[in-house]
Every structure is written in C-alpha cells, then in structure tokens.
Design an enzyme around this catalytic site. Sequence first.
Site, short mmCIF file in Angstrom:
data_model
loop_
_atom_site.label_atom_id
_atom_site.label_comp_id
_atom_site.label_asym_id
_atom_site.label_seq_id
_atom_site.Cartn_x
_atom_site.Cartn_y
_atom_site.Cartn_z
N LYS A 1 37.96 42.67 40.26
CA LYS A 1 39.34 43.14 40.29
C LYS A 1 40.26 42.00 40.75
O LYS A 1 39.78 40.98 41.27
CB LYS A 1 39.45 44.34 41.23
N TYR B 1 61.74 22.01 57.12
CA TYR B 1 62.74 23.00 57.53
C TYR B 1 62.62 23.32 59.00
O TYR B 1 61.52 23.45 59.54
CB TYR B 1 62.56 24.30 56.74
C1 LIG Z 1 36.71 45.66 46.26
C2 LIG Z 1 35.58 46.59 46.29
C3 LIG Z 1 34.27 46.11 46.41
C4 LIG Z 1 33.96 44.67 46.74
O1 LIG Z 1 34.19 44.47 48.12
P1 LIG Z 1 34.00 43.06 48.86
O2 LIG Z 1 34.30 43.36 50.27
O3 LIG Z 1 35.00 42.12 48.26
O4 LIG Z 1 32.62 42.61 48.63
C5 LIG Z 1 33.23 47.01 46.29
N1 LIG Z 1 33.48 48.34 46.10
C6 LIG Z 1 34.73 48.84 46.00
C7 LIG Z 1 34.91 50.29 45.79
C8 LIG Z 1 35.82 47.99 46.10
O5 LIG Z 1 37.05 48.49 46.04
#
Ligand SMILES: *Cc1c(COP(=O)(O)O)cnc(C)c1O
Length: 345
Positions: A37, A244
């Site tokens: 994702k 800045y």
């Molecule tokens: C994002 C996600 C993962 C992966 O989690 P990490 O902590 O990045 O390993 C796994 N399961 C779900 C449901 C997620 O939303």
Amino acid sequence: MNISPPHRLRLDGAALVANWRWLKQQGGNAACGAAVKADGYGLGAREVVARLAAAGCRDFFVATWAEAAALMPLPQGTALSVLHGVRPEDMAAAKSIAARPVLNSPEQVRRWRAAGGGACDVMIDTGINRLGIAPEDADVLDGLAIETLMSHLACADEDVPQNAAQRRALLAVAERVPHRRLSLANSAGLCLGPGYALDLTRPGLALYGGVPRPEAAGHIRQAAFPEAQVLQRRRVSAGGSVGYNATWTAAGDTEIAILNLGYADGILRGFSGTGRALADGRALPFLGRVSMDLIAVDATAAPALAEGDWVTIDYDLPIAAAASGLSQYELLTGLGDRFQRCWVN
Ligand SMILES: *Cc1c(COP(=O)(O)O)cnc(C)c1O
C-alpha cells in the site's frame, strides 16, 4: 525533454528481496506476503511487486481499489487483497479488477453478497478497533467463500498481553468460520515468535528497511537511500548564520554545502540540526533549518565536495526516526514525487 532531477531515491532491490527472505524464514512454514500500500511505502509498488514476485512472494496487500488498479496486470500466479474492502462506489472496480476485497464490516459483507459474492478475505477486529468485524458479529459470514481470515495486531512492536489476547481471539473465531488461510502478523508480529505466523504473514515496513522490533536489528537491510546533488559550496564566516530564522551560527569560519532537496521532498523540518548527509562515509551534519527545497550541511569533513557532487542522506530508518521524531513508516511514505526512483540490483 529528459531533465535529470537533482535528487534521486536509490532503491536496493537485493536488500528488498533479502528482507523478504528473512521475514519468510521467521514465519517458518507460513507463506510470506507483502504489504505494498501507499505505493510500496513510497518505493514504488509496481517495482516492489515485480521483484518480490520473482523471489517467490504470492500474496500482496494494498489499501484501496485505485492502488489495486494501478498494479494490474499482476505477475502470473500472484494475488492481491484490498485491505479497506468495498464502499458502494468501489463495487464496479471490485467486480472487474482481479483482486479480492478484505471485508471489514457487516455492511461490506452484505454489499459483497448483494453483488454476487465470490472469493473474498475477511478482517476480524480482535482489539485494534480500527477496521474489522467483531467476533460476536461473525454469524454474518455464514456461507461466504473466505480465502484469508485475518486480524491485525495493535501493539506488535511492544511486549504486552494484548498480542497474545488478539491471537487467541482470532483462533477462536477461526474455529467456527470456514476459511482457507489464517493471517495475523505484520512485520513486528513476525518477530513475536512462530505462533504468530499462522498460514500467511503480511509484512510491510521491514521489507523496506524498517526495524520493527529489536529481534530484526542486524537482519533487515536499508533499502531506500535518498541522494541529492550539491548546488553550491560556500564559506560562512565566524558569526554568520545559516538558513531561515538564523537558527545556526558559525562559531568559526565554516565550509558548508547546499543540497538540492528539502521538506517538500519529505525530508521534514524535524531533521533541522539533527539530520546528516554522508559523503564517502564521512558525516556532514545538517546546519540550521531544513527549507522547502534546500538543506545546508557542514562540509568540513569533505574538503573536495563541490557543486554537482552527490551525497546520500543518512536514512537508516531507526537512526533517522530518532533524529527526526518521525516514525519509520512516516519516513518512507513521506518521500516525495520529485525523487527519481532508481533501482539498483
Ligand atoms: C499496513 C498493514 C500491514 C503491514 O504492516 P507493517 O507494520 O508495515 O509490517 C499488515 N496488515 C495490515 C492490515 C496493514 O494495514
């Protein structure tokens, strides 16, 4: 016109695959999937999927149908699950794209059935209270063709009783809800021990170089390396200030280099005065405030560093998280679109 940008994200494909292999090994006989994702946590989901599929990964996870559509067509023999399930406006995409929804509520289950159903995954809420069907509502799942029955750990990066409680709660639901595979562990969950891997694991962060728990330190390799070109080298006289709000003042005459990147690229202001660049292994500390498109570094340690040279930002994720106050997740997913993504290995 082909204009080469002044900063790039060097991506180590061999590190990505090595991290996946280590995570797979932690899971014993469980299949090891990959969360891709947020565009593969900023690395580029399409490239990540291609590389992990070639290494043997078969199960991928995105959040939304737009992310799923962008990954089509998938490599042969792989499957994609859409973690946020189906809103009414997702149904057309869900029926035409070769991916499974992860159904998250009784409403989503009814919506999926009303559209004819078919293979799906289901998220059970065992205590994170974010997404998922409550165990007491599991009757709504009767007769569904559930591929993966899953839950998600809230505190897998901590040693707390909630981890075991969530695992027990998922196993209890699994006894009465037919499914093909059971899944619980993210990256941190994979470090909790063999009992958490079940049939399928879903690491994200650790694939990309994040160290979710101490057990993974020394095994997970950095995969994403932000690099920037020196735009200008200059000398700041004693008493002169940089950037800045003049937050850094030179105690003595100081050689500095101005780097061509900034917070608009995701190198956020939390790195002001705490981040560092690396030039041939030598550390060049950030000086003053990080600007939108520019960062000043102390170039004392690199006397030959000049306009046009490239430096690497120290982006070892646990170190960069401590330096910036950002989470390892934010450090990856915040990397901006201006970086040219360059895969090596
Ligand atoms: C994002 C996600 C993962 C992966 O989690 P990490 O902590 O990045 O390993 C796994 N399961 C779900 C449901 C997620 O939303």
